[in-house]
Design a protein around this motif. Structure first.
Motif, mmCIF file in Angstrom:
data_model
loop_
_atom_site.group_PDB
_atom_site.id
_atom_site.type_symbol
_atom_site.label_atom_id
_atom_site.label_comp_id
_atom_site.label_asym_id
_atom_site.label_seq_id
_atom_site.Cartn_x
_atom_site.Cartn_y
_atom_site.Cartn_z
ATOM 1 N N ASP A 31 42.213 48.778 34.934
ATOM 2 C CA ASP A 31 43.077 48.053 35.653
ATOM 3 C C ASP A 31 42.420 46.845 36.496
ATOM 4 O OD1 ASP A 31 41.973 49.548 37.699
ATOM 5 O OD2 ASP A 31 44.353 50.125 38.592
ATOM 6 N N PHE A 32 41.015 46.822 36.146
ATOM 7 C CA PHE A 32 40.259 45.715 37.062
ATOM 8 C C PHE A 32 40.125 46.049 38.407
ATOM 9 C CE2 PHE A 32 41.983 43.329 33.617
ATOM 10 C CZ PHE A 32 40.775 43.165 32.809
ATOM 11 N N SER A 33 40.741 47.286 38.796
ATOM 12 C CA SER A 33 40.201 47.801 40.322
ATOM 13 C C SER A 33 38.555 48.260 40.072
ATOM 14 C CB SER A 33 41.273 48.896 40.716
ATOM 15 O OG SER A 33 40.743 50.008 39.856
ATOM 16 N N LEU A 34 38.219 48.175 41.487
ATOM 17 C CA LEU A 34 36.703 48.465 41.689
ATOM 18 C C LEU A 34 36.531 50.023 41.464
ATOM 19 C CD1 LEU A 34 35.565 46.217 44.262
ATOM 20 C CD2 LEU A 34 34.530 46.253 41.978
ATOM 21 N N CYS A 35 35.493 50.457 40.688
ATOM 22 C CA CYS A 35 35.224 52.033 40.838
ATOM 23 C C CYS A 35 34.206 52.204 41.966
ATOM 24 C CB CYS A 35 34.421 52.475 39.316
ATOM 25 S SG CYS A 35 35.650 52.193 38.066
ATOM 26 N N SER A 36 34.471 53.022 42.817
ATOM 27 C CA SER A 36 33.494 53.355 43.940
ATOM 28 C C SER A 36 32.551 54.224 43.437
ATOM 29 C CB SER A 36 34.408 53.681 45.100
ATOM 30 O OG SER A 36 34.971 54.925 44.902
ATOM 31 N N GLU A 37 31.145 54.137 43.786
ATOM 32 C CA GLU A 37 30.122 55.130 43.680
ATOM 33 C C GLU A 37 29.476 55.101 44.877
ATOM 34 O OE1 GLU A 37 28.102 54.697 40.063
ATOM 35 O OE2 GLU A 37 29.697 54.681 38.680
ATOM 36 N N ASP A 38 28.854 56.273 44.922
ATOM 37 C CA ASP A 38 28.067 56.350 46.414
ATOM 38 C C ASP A 38 26.926 55.343 46.750
ATOM 39 O OD1 ASP A 38 28.061 60.208 46.062
ATOM 40 O OD2 ASP A 38 29.713 58.706 46.853
ATOM 41 N N TRP A 39 26.173 55.047 45.485
ATOM 42 C CA TRP A 39 25.115 54.025 45.667
ATOM 43 C C TRP A 39 25.523 52.543 45.563
ATOM 44 C CZ3 TRP A 39 25.061 50.722 41.479
ATOM 45 C CH2 TRP A 39 25.635 51.029 40.655
ATOM 46 N N GLN A 40 26.819 52.227 45.382
ATOM 47 C CA GLN A 40 27.447 50.970 45.409
ATOM 48 C C GLN A 40 28.135 50.508 46.491
ATOM 49 O OE1 GLN A 40 29.578 50.009 41.917
ATOM 50 N NE2 GLN A 40 30.893 48.933 43.059
ATOM 51 N N PRO A 41 27.705 49.532 47.156
ATOM 52 C CA PRO A 41 28.304 48.857 48.384
ATOM 53 C C PRO A 41 29.815 48.445 48.088
ATOM 54 C CG PRO A 41 26.717 47.425 47.646
ATOM 55 C CD PRO A 41 26.460 48.680 46.728
ATOM 56 N N ALA A 42 30.608 48.419 48.917
ATOM 57 C CA ALA A 42 31.957 47.830 48.933
ATOM 58 C C ALA A 42 31.830 46.294 48.666
ATOM 59 C CB ALA A 42 32.653 48.254 49.849
ATOM 60 N N LEU A 43 32.677 46.006 47.456
ATOM 61 C CA LEU A 43 32.825 44.577 47.337
ATOM 62 C C LEU A 43 34.386 44.046 47.279
ATOM 63 C CD1 LEU A 43 30.166 43.687 44.499
ATOM 64 C CD2 LEU A 43 29.977 43.506 46.920
ATOM 65 N N THR A 44 34.691 42.942 47.700
ATOM 66 C CA THR A 44 36.027 42.275 47.732
ATOM 67 C C THR A 44 36.013 41.924 46.099
ATOM 68 O OG1 THR A 44 36.037 42.041 49.979
ATOM 69 C CG2 THR A 44 37.868 40.813 48.484
ATOM 70 N N ARG A 45 37.261 42.058 45.714
ATOM 71 C CA ARG A 45 37.448 41.891 44.057
ATOM 72 C C ARG A 45 37.514 40.283 44.349
ATOM 73 N NH1 ARG A 45 43.101 42.988 40.811
ATOM 74 N NH2 ARG A 45 43.020 41.183 39.701
ATOM 75 N N PRO A 46 36.944 39.400 43.386
ATOM 76 C CA PRO A 46 36.867 38.123 43.428
ATOM 77 C C PRO A 46 38.240 37.672 43.044
ATOM 78 C CG PRO A 46 35.842 39.091 41.276
ATOM 79 C CD PRO A 46 35.856 40.152 42.151
ATOM 80 N N GLU A 47 38.448 36.311 43.457
ATOM 81 C CA GLU A 47 39.633 35.666 42.975
ATOM 82 C C GLU A 47 40.082 35.663 41.498
ATOM 83 O OE1 GLU A 47 43.272 33.740 44.251
ATOM 84 O OE2 GLU A 47 42.029 34.541 45.562
ATOM 85 N N GLY A 48 41.195 36.037 41.206
ATOM 86 C CA GLY A 48 41.362 36.159 39.689
ATOM 87 C C GLY A 48 40.397 37.254 39.010
ATOM 88 N N GLY A 49 40.252 37.066 37.825
ATOM 89 C CA GLY A 49 39.346 37.975 37.228
ATOM 90 C C GLY A 49 39.279 37.887 35.566
ATOM 91 N N ALA A 50 38.773 38.849 35.092
ATOM 92 C CA ALA A 50 38.544 38.653 33.562
ATOM 93 C C ALA A 50 39.891 38.740 32.799
ATOM 94 C CB ALA A 50 37.451 39.737 32.990
ATOM 95 N N PHE A 51 39.931 37.605 31.765
ATOM 96 C CA PHE A 51 41.001 38.002 30.813
ATOM 97 C C PHE A 51 40.581 38.963 29.522
ATOM 98 C CE2 PHE A 51 41.970 34.149 33.192
ATOM 99 C CZ PHE A 51 43.229 34.332 33.500
ATOM 100 N N LEU A 52 41.552 39.549 29.215
ATOM 101 C CA LEU A 52 41.205 40.512 28.109
ATOM 102 C C LEU A 52 42.081 40.698 27.093
ATOM 103 C CD1 LEU A 52 38.883 42.562 27.744
ATOM 104 C CD2 LEU A 52 40.238 44.283 28.795
ATOM 105 N N ALA A 53 41.795 40.607 25.800
ATOM 106 C CA ALA A 53 42.872 40.956 24.764
ATOM 107 C C ALA A 53 42.209 41.580 23.733
ATOM 108 C CB ALA A 53 43.476 39.781 24.273
ATOM 109 N N PHE A 54 42.990 42.442 22.808
ATOM 110 C CA PHE A 54 42.431 43.027 21.749
ATOM 111 C C PHE A 54 43.312 42.508 20.453
ATOM 112 C CE2 PHE A 54 41.691 45.759 25.256
ATOM 113 C CZ PHE A 54 40.397 46.240 25.146
#
Length: 297
Positions: A31-54
């Motif tokens: 759902d384009f939410s950030l996956c948190s991992e111990d080694w990964q610093p928290a980031l703010t989701r950028p404005e907008g996001g990727a468009f995706l279709a199949f």
């Protein structure tokens, strides 16, 4: 700067950023939410996001050269790169368009876990959607990242790429925005681009469902623009009227670049004040905006 990105079959996405000699991986869930991992610093989701279709295909094969020709002939977009083959029989075509990063990837297998068929049942405009989706044996993932360009331009490019991909042999449907579109519908809904308008019906699905308290509706697609999805609950409206109301709301949000906040009001006629509330979604996971249906549409 963004060095590369990958979209996996389960629709999670991995982005690799480079700063100097340092590399940082950023993982996004389905759902384009950030996956948190111990080694990964928290980031703010950028404005907008990727468009995706199949784009769902009857056979697990496609013609990249035809896609490049169709993209050039339909929209004047050059694609000079060659598709790279993968070991599993798939292939990936990655290229830049006006500073935006685009990719078309063949996955030579169906969308896992019957997800496409399940979501196809949400298309109340196409009774055969689920049956058609069940026949697919391959899929073309189409995605665009805006980079320096506006989200609006990325959205228009996304629709152009999908329309070009729909000209592949054996195209059965377009899985996007939580449903499966009939290819002919998707192509027709793209026509507003010829007048410089946003092809809204291809970018946001106005879903409808009924529960005991009344007819409900929701948007699916606003999140790709960095906007929260909208829900209209428990109305006595006719389906066509509720669809039009959702379409008006989505159009207003995207065309005027409006961001609604909890406690605000909106009105489409003089003296109309519809209260906006933000709470946990009913149809969607996460938070959504709730807007009541007007008593007099």
């Amino acid at each position: 700067s963004l060095e590369w990105f990958a979209v996996h079959p389960d629709r999670t996405m991995r982005l690799c950023y480079i700063r100097g000699q340092d590399q940082q991986m950023v993982l996004f869930d389905r759902d384009f939410s950030l996956c948190s991992e111990d080694w990964q610093p928290a980031l703010t989701r950028p404005e907008g996001g990727a468009f995706l279709a199949f784009v769902l295909l009857e056979a697990p094969a496609w013609d990249p050269d035809q896609f490049r020709r169709d993209l050039r002939d339909l929209y004047g977009i050059p694609c000079l790169t060659e598709a790279e083959e993968s070991e599993d029989g798939g292939s990936t075509l990655t290229f830049e368009v006006s500073g935006m990063l685009a990719a078309v990837c063949l996955y030579p297998f169906p969308v896992p876990h019957g997800e496409a068929e399940e979501n196809a049942a949400h298309n109340y405009l196409w009774p055969e959607a689920a049956e058609s989706a069940a026949r697919h044996r391959g899929q073309l993932l189409v995605t665009v990242l805006p980079r320096e360009e506006s989200v609006r331009e990325a959205a228009i490019l996304q629709v152009k790429l999908v329309c070009a991909a729909c000209r592949q042999r054996g195209t059965l449907g377009v899985y996007a925005n939580g449903t499966v579109y009939q290819p002919e519908f998707y192509l027709n809904a793209a026509q507003p681009m010829e007048d410089g308008e946003l092809p809204l019906l291809d970018l946001v699905w106005m879903g409808l469902y009924r529960r005991e308290e009344g007819l409900c509706g929701y948007t699916d697609g606003l999140a790709a623009f960095g906007k929260e999805e909208i829900e209209v609950l428990d109305t006595q409206a006719a389906p066509g009227d509720l669809h039009s109301f959702l379409l008006d709301l989505a159009s207003y949000v995207l065309e005027e670049d409006v961001t609604f906040h909890d406690g605000e009001t909106i009105g489409f006629t003089e003296g109309q004040y519809l209260s906006i509330s933000r709470s946990a979604g009913v149809w969607h996971d996460g938070m959504t905006l709730k807007i009541p249906y007007p008593e007099e549409p």
